[in-house]
Write an enzyme that holds these catalytic residues in place. Structure first.
Site, PDB file in Angstrom:
ATOM      1  N   HIS A  20      -9.658   2.514  -0.701  1.00 37.21           N
ATOM      2  CA  HIS A  20      -8.226   2.233  -0.612  1.00 37.21           C
ATOM      3  C   HIS A  20      -7.701   1.896  -2.006  1.00 37.21           C
ATOM      4  O   HIS A  20      -7.996   0.833  -2.561  1.00 37.21           O
ATOM      5  CB  HIS A  20      -8.004   1.062   0.344  1.00 37.21           C
ATOM      6  CG  HIS A  20      -6.580   0.901   0.760  1.00 37.21           C
ATOM      7  ND1 HIS A  20      -5.540   1.539   0.157  1.00 37.21           N
ATOM      8  CD2 HIS A  20      -6.010   0.141   1.759  1.00 37.21           C
ATOM      9  CE1 HIS A  20      -4.403   1.202   0.738  1.00 37.21           C
ATOM     10  NE2 HIS A  20      -4.669   0.348   1.725  1.00 37.21           N
ATOM     11  N   CYS A  42       0.807  -1.229   0.000  1.00 38.54           N
ATOM     12  CA  CYS A  42       0.000   0.000   0.000  1.00 38.54           C
ATOM     13  C   CYS A  42       0.836   1.274   0.000  1.00 38.54           C
ATOM     14  O   CYS A  42       0.319   2.344  -0.340  1.00 38.54           O
ATOM     15  CB  CYS A  42      -0.925   0.010   1.217  1.00 38.54           C
ATOM     16  SG  CYS A  42      -1.769  -1.548   1.476  1.00 38.54           S
ATOM     17  N   HIS A  53      -2.622   7.835   6.595  1.00 36.75           N
ATOM     18  CA  HIS A  53      -2.866   6.602   5.847  1.00 36.75           C
ATOM     19  C   HIS A  53      -4.350   6.242   5.957  1.00 36.75           C
ATOM     20  O   HIS A  53      -5.002   5.969   4.958  1.00 36.75           O
ATOM     21  CB  HIS A  53      -1.970   5.490   6.384  1.00 36.75           C
ATOM     22  CG  HIS A  53      -2.032   4.232   5.591  1.00 36.75           C
ATOM     23  ND1 HIS A  53      -1.735   4.160   4.254  1.00 36.75           N
ATOM     24  CD2 HIS A  53      -2.373   2.968   5.958  1.00 36.75           C
ATOM     25  CE1 HIS A  53      -1.875   2.927   3.820  1.00 36.75           C
ATOM     26  NE2 HIS A  53      -2.269   2.173   4.838  1.00 36.75           N
TER      27      HIS A  53
END
Length: 1009
Positions: free
Chosen positions: A336, A163, A298
């Site tokens: 995401h 990620c 995040h």
């Protein structure tokens, strides 16, 4: 760490196709989450993966023709690669760079990409593996594909740290810039949700949100929702960006990357590592955590992840500080985006600093009380926050599932106010050339419409800076458009007219055109005396810095011999206005060069105009292939050809002017619409009258005493021959000029061999080895001007496509047009008379650009207009669509279907092929050409109608070495009589489909003989 400027951005995220759409989605507090598109997978078949997420609209669209990629290769490419190529193009445009200008440069490419779903989906069926799938499914190719197609030779690497991949890519790009490995870098990431597999993993781990939505730091947070996304930024060292006048969105002050190491689980976050990466980034950025106004976290919306991140943020930012540190996460809007998550947050932060507004974080109305944000000195943004004046510092976090953490520190861009001189604010807008280029006529029309729409939405104002930006960005593609304009209203109207002209009627093909097939061949024609007028070129002097500079240089050179300023005498008020005074205005009217003006001023002034116009055009990239000067115009022509220096020519011209002014009056000149042969009888009766110039077959100028000219005029009128007296006080190019010739012959002239071909109007031919010395200039003064013969020689030897007249108004081009001696050349004039301005100079450059010239655009604009203005990005074709996940068979996945054609085996007689395929465009009854077309169609996956005889393998069809080998094998199979031909033998014939067919036909004939 040194400062890095973010100078260009492009992106596409769910519900936000483009940078402006992304910003609108953020400040509008909207979400891009929606149902799973049917082409990905049927959600009902994988309920554990969820039935919604963030998906880019039209992720299957790819303009493969633009990037010269065959349909078969495009179908085999990972969708990540297909999204990155246009994104990279638009990002470079946004940075104020024409992407083609970077070809061969050491520009770096750093791309974050997570996983390898495409490879797993396509390479598992071993029977259908192809070389194109091999390159198309490699994650490393995500960056290499950009470097290859843009011809960039700097570092090129794909980064997979899960990620955090794209923020790590930015970190590596910044370090590469600071290390001097590259001067420009593209950095970012991409993610396409191709299958439900990772969603199933998240579900099994208890990390998947039930509704497919991330709810960062919210009370309802229950996990991750997966999303597509692509984003790239263009990075440069800040000092370089500022020096080049780049628009800077934000400044990357520092960044850091670390790893969790062995902690509480391979995929579990680690608070202490997150703290360390934050502190390391702030140390490198030379800021304290207390200076950080907000952090783009995040923020995945998982219970454990949010809790650990807030603990780390609070430990670093919370104590002590006067106001809480604001936090938020774009994942609330987008979901995401995994490998693109870091760049999504990075771009959001850069835009927030640029617009000085921090968007609210979605799902912040009910924050998770267990996170204890207030106690930790943190504040979840529930509404947008306007940033105060001055520098603002922000942080961006991105943490990888495997433990690789990244944090970047951004600051607002330094303010660089533009100072505009008072006179420029008061004047009407300066003229510029707005350029648009595209790969096809239809694409040009599409992009003209896009620019018109975008400019119409802007406030009205001057167009010069917009034009200059278009010259830097919207050039380089084969089909060209150029329009001169002073303001946005004029520009929009012109663009809309161009769109209408290029819009085909229903059922008609798109009109071809706008594509130059070579560079223009330009010849300069320098006007002589008789073209002068009061305050000549004053408008151009006022508006063109380049012309002003060169005219002033000529004025200074002349003043050293003349003892006074030609500029003040001729331009008067225009020159005075540039200097803020009125000195010289009275002299402007007394000696400004009416047709009967004083030669001691007129002749030097005409030379100054000719010299300055020629030098201005050369500075703009218009290099003449040859020059020709008419009488006095030969002096400026000689300087342009490198025969005389400016100072040498200035001394000669002033000497000629002073000698001419000392002549007695009484002479004159008359133009006659007849050839010299027709005038022989009349001239025999008046021996003092001579031919002064032969401008054309029926265009002669006579020179002599006024009374004799009057008698000839009456006689010719009686014969029906038109005559017109010229307003000349002397009988130029006659025996009356003997004293001038003697004076010129007496002084030595230092001349050099011509560096350009010169058409001599003294000799009526191209100059050979004859020096343009004192004897040349003396003879040139009293002998006739052989313009027609000289121009004929120039046209024959040089074959110019354009004749540009260099003088204060059109004269020679009109004479040449009447004579019919142009040879098809187009006529241009950058200063067409008293109404001429900088717009006429701009139109000359625009006309040559449309015909293939690549001008030095910067010279067209004043310093205050040399600033970057944002323009609408390139609009790619949406006609070509490829599935965003592969079907069972890896064949070309172009939605448009090509016409069915009969199957042709290697045993099929060529006579049958030609009988069954009577398509003239693709071979007609030529069996060899038909076989080549079929083979090209098979290898490239093109519709048959695209593979025409003229199609070039590399430029038009995108064939590479692998495809050439496949083509060789298929051609040999279809044409057994060819036998085996090596690629080396074929290479010279691989110019086009037709040239290859001709080569193979020759091989067959040779082997049959």
């Amino acid at each position: 760490m040194g400062d890095i400027a973010v100078v260009g951005i492009d992106c596409a995220f769910p519900g936000a196709a483009g940078v402006q759409a992304y910003w609108d989605l953020l400040v509008g507090g909207r979400s891009g989450i929606g149902p799973v598109p049917g082409r990905r997978w049927e959600a009902r078949d994988f309920p554990a993966a969820g039935d919604s997420g963030g998906f880019i609209d039209d992720a299957d669209v790819f303009d493969s023709d633009f990037f010269s990629i065959t349909p078969r290769e495009a179908a085999a490419m990972d969708p990540h690669q297909r999204l990155l190529l246009p994104c990279a193009w638009r990002a470079l445009e946004d940075a104020g760079r024409a992407p083609g200008d970077l070809a061969g440069s050491g520009t770096g490419v750093f791309v974050g990409v997570m996983g390898g779903e495409w490879g797993r989906l396509t390479m598992s069926d071993l029977d259908r593996v192809t070389p194109l799938l091999g390159s198309g499914s490699s994650a490393g190719m995500a960056a290499n594909r950009i470097s290859y197609h843009f011809d960039l030779t700097g570092p090129s690497l794909a980064v997979d740290t899960a990620c955090s991949s794209s923020l790590v890519a930015v970190h590596l790009a910044a370090n590469s810039l600071l290390a001097g490995e590259c001067d420009t870098a593209l950095a970012g990431g991409v993610n396409v949700v191709l299958s439900p597999s990772l969603g199933l993993v998240y579900g099994q781990l208890g990390l998947a949100a039930a509704d497919g939505r991330c709810k960062p730091f919210g009370a309802e947070a229950d996990g991750i929702g997966r999303s597509d996304g692509v984003g790239l930024v263009v990075l440069r060292r800040l000092a370089d960006a500022v020096a080049d006048g780049d628009r800077v969105y934000a400044v990357l002050r520092g960044s850091a990357v670390n790893q969790d190491g062995r902690s509480n689980g391979m995929i579990a976050p680690n608070r202490w590592s997150q703290e360390r990466v934050l502190n390391a980034a702030y140390r490198r950025a030379r800021v304290s955590p207390a200076e950080v106004a907000f952090v783009e976290a995040h923020g995945t919306g998982t219970v454990l992840g949010d809790a650990i991140e807030c603990a780390a943020l609070g430990s670093v930012h919370g104590v002590p500080r006067e106001a809480p540190c604001a936090i938020g996460s774009v994942k609330g809007n987008l979901g995401h985006t995994e490998g693109a998550a870091g760049i999504a947050g990075f771009i959001k932060t850069a835009l927030a600093l640029h617009h000085r507004i921090v968007p609210a974080s979605l799902f912040a109305e009910r924050e998770n009380s267990r996170l204890r944000l207030g106690e930790r000195g943190l504040r979840l943004l529930k509404s947008p926050v306007r940033l105060p004046r001055g520098e603002t510092v922000a942080g961006v976090s991105s943490f990888g599932m495997g433990g690789t953490n990244a944090h970047a520190v951004l600051a607002s861009a330094p303010r660089t106010p533009r100072a505009v001189p008072a006179r420029d604010r008061a004047e009407s807008g300066a003229a510029g050339v707005f350029t648009v280029s595209a790969d096809t006529p239809e694409a040009l029309r599409r992009n003209l419409a896009a620019q018109a729409d975008a400019l119409a939405a802007r406030p009205g104002g001057g167009a010069a800076a917009l034009c200059r930006s278009s010259n830097r960005v919207k050039t380089g593609l084969p089909h060209r458009f150029a329009l001169t304009a002073r303001d946005t209203g004029e520009l929009v109207a012109g663009l809309r007219r161009a769109v209408e002209l290029r819009t085909p009627a229903p059922g008609e093909p798109h009109p071809a055109g706008d594509r130059p097939w070579g560079r223009p061949v330009v010849a300069f024609l320098f006007t002589g005396q008789g073209s002068e007028y009061p305050a000549m070129t004053a408008g151009l002097y006022r508006e063109s810095p380049a012309y002003r500079r060169h005219f002033d240089a000529a004025d200074a050179a002349l003043a050293a011999h003349l003892g006074r300023s030609v500029r003040e005498a001729v331009l008067g008020e225009a020159a005075a206005a540039q200097e803020g005074g009125a000195e010289g205005r009275a002299e402007a009217r007394a000696g400004s060069g009416g047709e009967g003006g004083r030669p001691e001023l007129v002749q030097p002034a005409l030379f100054a105009v000719g010299y300055a116009l020629a030098r201005t055009l050369i500075d703009l990239g218009v290099t003449p292939a040859a020059v020709l000067g008419h009488s006095l115009g030969e002096y400026a022509a000689a300087v342009t050809a490198g025969v005389l220096t400016l100072d040498e020519a200035a001394g000669l011209v002033v000497r000629r002017a002073k000698l001419t002014a000392a002549l007695p009056s009484g002479g004159g000149m008359t133009t006659v619409a007849a050839g010299a042969d027709e005038l022989a009888v009349a001239l025999a009766a008046e021996p003092e009258v001579v031919v002064a110039a032969l401008n054309g077959p029926a265009d002669t100028v006579l020179s002599g005493p006024l009374d004799a000219l009057a008698r000839i005029g009456e006689e010719l009128a009686g014969l029906g021959i038109r005559t017109r007296p010229l307003a000349s006080p002397y009988a130029f190019h006659s025996a009356q000029l003997a004293p001038v010739a003697a004076g010129l012959r007496a002084a030595p002239v230092h001349c050099a061999p011509a560096a350009l071909p010169v058409a001599s109007t003294r000799y009526g031919r191209m100059l050979r080895d004859e020096p343009m010395d004192a004897g040349y200039w003396a003879g040139q003064t009293e002998e006739p001007v052989l313009f027609d013969a000289a121009l004929g020689a120039l046209v024959h030897d040089i074959a110019p496509t354009h004749l540009v007249e260099i003088g204060p108004r059109p004269q020679l081009t009109r004479i040449a047009a009447r004579a019919g001696s142009l040879g098809g050349a187009e006529l241009l004039h950058p200063a067409p008379g008293p109404e001429g301005t900088g717009q006429d100079l701009a139109e000359t450059v625009a006309a040559l650009y449309r015909c293939g010239l690549d001008p030095v655009w910067e010279e067209l604009y004043a310093p205050e207009h040399r600033v970057s203005e944002p323009l609408a990005p390139y609009v790619f074709s949406s006609a070509q669509r490829y599935w965003d996940r592969p079907p069972a068979s890896v064949e070309p996945m172009v939605e448009r279907r090509r016409p069915e054609r009969p199957a042709v085996s290697r045993e099929t007689p060529m006579s049958e092929v030609s009988r069954e395929t009577p398509n003239e465009e693709t071979g007609g009854d030529d069996p060899v050409l038909v076989a080549v077309v079929e083979a090209v169609t098979e290898v490239g996956g093109y519709p048959t109608e695209r593979v025409v005889r003229e199609a070039r393998f590399h430029e038009d069809l995108g064939f590479d070495s692998v495809m050439i080998m496949q083509l060789k094998n298929r051609v040999e199979a279809r044409l057994p009589r060819v036998g085996e031909v090596s690629v080396q033998q074929m290479l010279p014939a691989l110019r086009s489909v037709g040239s290859l067919a001709e080569f193979l036909d020759g091989v067959i004939m040779a082997r049959s003989a």
